[in-house]
Design an enzyme around this catalytic site. Sequence first.
Site, PDB file in Angstrom:
ATOM      1  N   ASP A 215       0.841  -1.209   0.000  1.00 33.51           N
ATOM      2  CA  ASP A 215       0.000   0.000   0.000  1.00 33.51           C
ATOM      3  C   ASP A 215       0.869   1.249   0.000  1.00 33.51           C
ATOM      4  OD1 ASP A 215      -2.394   1.369  -0.089  1.00 33.51           O
ATOM      5  OD2 ASP A 215      -2.786   1.227   2.063  1.00 33.51           O
ATOM      6  N   PHE A 216       1.842   1.276  -0.919  1.00 31.91           N
ATOM      7  CA  PHE A 216       2.788   2.391  -0.994  1.00 31.91           C
ATOM      8  C   PHE A 216       2.099   3.557  -1.698  1.00 31.91           C
ATOM      9  CE2 PHE A 216       6.946   4.361  -2.126  1.00 31.91           C
ATOM     10  CZ  PHE A 216       7.592   4.209  -0.916  1.00 31.91           C
TER      11      PHE A 216
END
Length: 362
Positions: A215-216
């Site tokens: 979930d960058f």
Amino acid sequence: MATLHSKPNFSDAQVVEMVTRLFSLTPSEIRSLPSYDDQNLYVSCVEGGEYVLKIMNSADSKNPSMIEVQTYAMSVLHQNGLPAQTALPNAAGQLMSLEEIDCGHGVQKYLVRLLTYLPGTTISKVPLTPQLLYETGKMAARMDQILQKMEHPQLGLLERGTLIWSLSNLLQLEAYVNILEGDPLEEIVKSVIHQYKTSVMPRRSKFRKCINHGDFNDLNVLVQLDESDGHRISGILDFGDMNSGYYVHELAIAIMYMMTEHPEPVEVGGPVLAGWESVLPLDETEKDCLYVLVLSRFCQSLVMARHSVKMHPENADYLMISSRRGVHILRQLWELGKEQVEKVWFQSAAQLGAIHTSSTRC
């Protein structure tokens, strides 16, 4: 993914009591921070120091071993020089506490950690220059390199076959697509899923495996001003979607979210890819699947945002942040097509890569 009524909503009084009891600290300021499923709170203390109190939703709190792995991953990144938070031990010497409390939906159990506070602002609030996008790609690749070398007895938990946010599990999205019924977006999403089935899944065995942050995104990356009046990355947040995946998945996720914050979204892919390849060059199979994987992440984000708003209408503003522009970007990428988008990305990446290589040699 959190279920209905599992997101915590601790009052300030409950937070003060808990921080005092668990950590022998006296909060002087408390303020809410954004979160998708959990409750994040900035806490400064009379004794000095700034912290983030992270209260996990009650659904994820039932799996403390997973939270332990995530907490350990953060410490490994920190030890290797990356700007990740670390957890502070409580009075019992533990890095997390299971608190049983009623915060509006009956008595439930919540895992609580006090994390170090990382200064900076989210990357969503600053201009995404080519240099900052390059550094974003480079940081994401370095992060996955380090995570892949991590050793922990519970790493098997990261084989998350039911995690809806894993790009390995895109087909699970088919159960939610009906929420788009009647929306022109529905056909694009179905078409992207079909492309994923036919062009990505048969070739996935050739992807290089790794552990993904997962979930960058534009709210999980912090930046600060640097000495040249640009920005440098000062923080990586939220390891709740960590999973065993593939390097190219992390890259696709980073490109997708940076696109939602850029005035010319298609131009984002080149600089992020150049930064990534300065650490981990893609092979031909990974490169050929990148376009569909970026579109796949857009589909996950848009469909699950709609679903989550239905479940948590009170949190609609936060849940729809990426979705508002994402609809238009997904449509633009789809209409431009794979060949045109790849041409922009790969030519830009090659040019930026050459510039950085020459500047490194000088």
